[in-house]
Write an enzyme that holds these catalytic residues in place. Structure first.
Site, PDB file in Angstrom:
ATOM      1  N   CYS A 135      -3.307   1.581   6.621  1.00 54.19           N
ATOM      2  CA  CYS A 135      -2.396   0.681   7.320  1.00 54.19           C
ATOM      3  C   CYS A 135      -1.386   0.127   6.323  1.00 54.19           C
ATOM      4  O   CYS A 135      -1.765  -0.392   5.269  1.00 54.19           O
ATOM      5  CB  CYS A 135      -3.192  -0.449   7.961  1.00 54.19           C
ATOM      6  N   CYS A 167      -2.108  -3.965   6.007  1.00 50.68           N
ATOM      7  CA  CYS A 167      -3.285  -4.557   5.354  1.00 50.68           C
ATOM      8  C   CYS A 167      -4.018  -3.629   4.406  1.00 50.68           C
ATOM      9  O   CYS A 167      -4.913  -4.067   3.693  1.00 50.68           O
ATOM     10  CB  CYS A 167      -4.248  -5.116   6.399  1.00 50.68           C
ATOM     11  N   CYS A 172      -4.458  -1.142  14.301  1.00 48.32           N
ATOM     12  CA  CYS A 172      -5.369  -1.322  13.169  1.00 48.32           C
ATOM     13  C   CYS A 172      -6.394  -2.388  13.554  1.00 48.32           C
ATOM     14  O   CYS A 172      -6.023  -3.489  13.969  1.00 48.32           O
ATOM     15  CB  CYS A 172      -4.579  -1.745  11.934  1.00 48.32           C
ATOM     16  N   CYS A 175      -5.938  -5.729  11.206  1.00 50.04           N
ATOM     17  CA  CYS A 175      -4.810  -6.671  11.284  1.00 50.04           C
ATOM     18  C   CYS A 175      -4.026  -6.603  12.587  1.00 50.04           C
ATOM     19  O   CYS A 175      -3.088  -7.367  12.775  1.00 50.04           O
ATOM     20  CB  CYS A 175      -3.874  -6.477  10.096  1.00 50.04           C
ATOM     21  N   CYS A 224      -1.357  10.173  17.681  1.00 50.87           N
ATOM     22  CA  CYS A 224       0.061  10.351  17.377  1.00 50.87           C
ATOM     23  C   CYS A 224       0.559   9.050  16.741  1.00 50.87           C
ATOM     24  O   CYS A 224       0.742   8.049  17.432  1.00 50.87           O
ATOM     25  CB  CYS A 224       0.778  10.669  18.684  1.00 50.87           C
TER      26      CYS A 224
END
Length: 136
Positions: free
Chosen positions: A53, A56, A102, A105, A125
């Site tokens: 991510c 984070c 995510c 976060c 995707c």
């Protein structure tokens, strides 16, 4: 599961700028935007490593699950771990899709579709702007 990482818009913008994220990263991750097809920096990356991510740093995908879906965005057959990603129903734009975020976060990553060519049958995707590639 621990509480999600919370920051103000200004804090997210500053963090993304500090990381050298793409200009569209804030709009994608915090406002559920999308990058144009075939413009993301990871759409054609095939090196070994993992995708994290951009907000984070949580590990989201392994390169071994990446495949060329021909859709213009990086596509994966499964998340790095079962609890790395959360899914939500997305009814925007007159469609019903499954949004992926995510789990650490809440950053918008993209969508998952049940049309993948691998044994999972899934196609995650993802927006390149929501990811950070860490080479092996």
């Amino acid at each position: 599961m621990p509480a999600k990482i919370q920051k103000t818009d200004a804090e997210w913008k500053a963090l993304l700028a500090e990381k050298g994220a793409e200009p569209v990263a804030f709009e994608v991750t915090r406002r559920a935007g999308t990058e144009r097809a075939f413009t993301g920096k990871y759409e054609s990356v095939w090196a070994d490593g993992s995708y994290h991510c951009i907000c984070c740093g949580a590990k989201l995908f392994e390169s071994t699950t990446k495949f060329d879906a021909g859709c213009g965005w990086p596509s994966f057959s499964q998340a790095a771990t079962p609890d790395a990603i959360e899914e939500h129903v997305d009814r925007k734009y007159g469609m019903v899709r499954t949004e992926t975020v995510c789990a650490s976060c809440g950053a918008h990553l993209g969508h998952v579709f049940p049309d993948g060519p691998t044994e999972t049958g899934l196609r995650y995707c993802m927006n390149s702007a929501a990811l950070n590639f860490v080479p092996e």
